[in-house]
Design an enzyme around this catalytic site. Structure first.
Site, PDB file in Angstrom:
ATOM      1  N   HIS A   9       0.812  -1.219   0.000  1.00 30.70           N
ATOM      2  CA  HIS A   9       0.000   0.000   0.000  1.00 30.70           C
ATOM      3  C   HIS A   9       0.847   1.272   0.000  1.00 30.70           C
ATOM      4  CE1 HIS A   9       0.799  -0.902   4.226  1.00 30.70           C
ATOM      5  NE2 HIS A   9       0.748   0.407   4.411  1.00 30.70           N
ATOM      6  N   ASN A  74      12.637  -2.574   2.238  1.00 31.35           N
ATOM      7  CA  ASN A  74      13.367  -3.662   2.890  1.00 31.35           C
ATOM      8  C   ASN A  74      12.609  -4.988   2.871  1.00 31.35           C
ATOM      9  OD1 ASN A  74      15.866  -2.478   3.839  1.00 31.35           O
ATOM     10  ND2 ASN A  74      14.608  -1.223   5.187  1.00 31.35           N
ATOM     11  N   GLY A  75      11.388  -4.988   3.356  1.00 29.90           N
ATOM     12  CA  GLY A  75      10.619  -6.231   3.396  1.00 29.90           C
ATOM     13  C   GLY A  75      10.368  -6.782   2.007  1.00 29.90           C
ATOM     14  N   GLU A  76      10.135  -5.881   1.076  1.00 31.50           N
ATOM     15  CA  GLU A  76       9.874  -6.286  -0.298  1.00 31.50           C
ATOM     16  C   GLU A  76      11.112  -6.934  -0.918  1.00 31.50           C
ATOM     17  OE1 GLU A  76       7.050  -3.589   1.309  1.00 31.50           O
ATOM     18  OE2 GLU A  76       9.199  -3.260   1.077  1.00 31.50           O
ATOM     19  N   HIS A 103      27.650  -4.626 -10.974  1.00 26.81           N
ATOM     20  CA  HIS A 103      28.514  -5.555 -10.234  1.00 26.81           C
ATOM     21  C   HIS A 103      27.798  -6.827  -9.806  1.00 26.81           C
ATOM     22  CE1 HIS A 103      31.699  -2.402  -8.826  1.00 26.81           C
ATOM     23  NE2 HIS A 103      31.488  -2.377 -10.132  1.00 26.81           N
TER      24      HIS A 103
END
Length: 173
Positions: A9, A74-76, A103
Site C-alpha cells: 500500500h 526492505n521487506g519487499e 557488479h
C-alpha cells in the site's frame, strides 16, 4: 524489456506512476498488484509473484527485470530474494541502483516509496533498468558462488577452486 512490478500500500502511488512511465518508455510492464489500496495488505505475495515472473521470463530467454516497492523497500527486497534465482537489491541512490546491475547483475530492484520523491525514485528505476551487467570475471565468480550456495547449501570459500562459475538464474551451470 519486460518489467515485473509489485508493491504494498505504501508504494501504490509510485507504482502507478512507474507503470505509466515505463510503458511510455516502451517497456512491457506486468503489474503484480495490488489493485486496490488496503493499509493492512500483505506485500510478500505480490513481491514473490513479481520475482517469479522475472525468473520465469529470464529462463525462457525473455529480457526481464523486476521492481518491488514499499515504504522502505526492505521487506519487499527480502520477499523477492526468497525466490530461487533472484538477486534483489535495495537502491537508495543512483550509485546503488547502477552498481546493483553493474557488479551484482541484480534482476530485481527494491525502492522505498516513502524514502524518495516520485521523481527521485523514477531516476533510481531508470538507472537500474538502463545499466548492463559488466560481466567482469570477479563479479561473475561471486555471483556463481551465491548461486552455488542457493543450489547446494554449501559455501564456497574465497580463493578456493570451485565449480561455482557462471550459472543461469535457476542456479544451474
Amino acid at each position: 524489456m519486460r518489467v515485473h512490478i509489485a508493491t504494498d500500500h505504501a508504494g501504490m502511488e509510485l507504482s502507478a506512476h512507474l507503470v505509466t512511465h515505463l510503458t511510455e518508455a516502451g517497456h512491457d510492464v506486468v503489474d503484480h498488484g495490488p489493485r486496490d489500496y488496503d493499509a493492512l495488505d500483505d506485500y510478500p505475495g505480490f513481491c514473490i509473484h513479481a520475482a517469479q515472473g522475472v525468473v520465469a521470463d529470464q529462463e525462457a530467454g525473455v529480457e526481464a527485470l523486476g521492481i518491488v516497492l514499499g515504504g522502505s523497500g526492505n521487506g519487499e527486497q527480502i520477499a523477492a530474494n526468497k525466490v530461487r534465482g533472484v538477486r534483489a537489491a535495495l537502491a537508495w541512490n543512483e550509485d546503488t541502483a547502477k552498481l546493483a546491475r553493474e557488479h551484482n547483475d541484480a534482476n530485481v530492484v527494491a525502492v522505498g516509496g516513502r524514502q524518495h520523491s516520485v521523481e527521485e525514485a523514477t531516476r533510481l528505476i531508470d538507472t537500474f533498468l538502463a545499466e548492463p551487467f559488466s560481466g567482469d570475471e570477479r563479479h561473475v565468480r561471486r555471483i556463481g558462488q551465491i548461486a552455488h550456495f542457493e543450489r547446494t547449501g554449501t559455501v564456497v570459500d574465497s580463493g578456493t577452486a570451485t565449480d561455482a562459475g557462471p550459472e543461469t538464474n535457476d542456479g544451474t551451470a
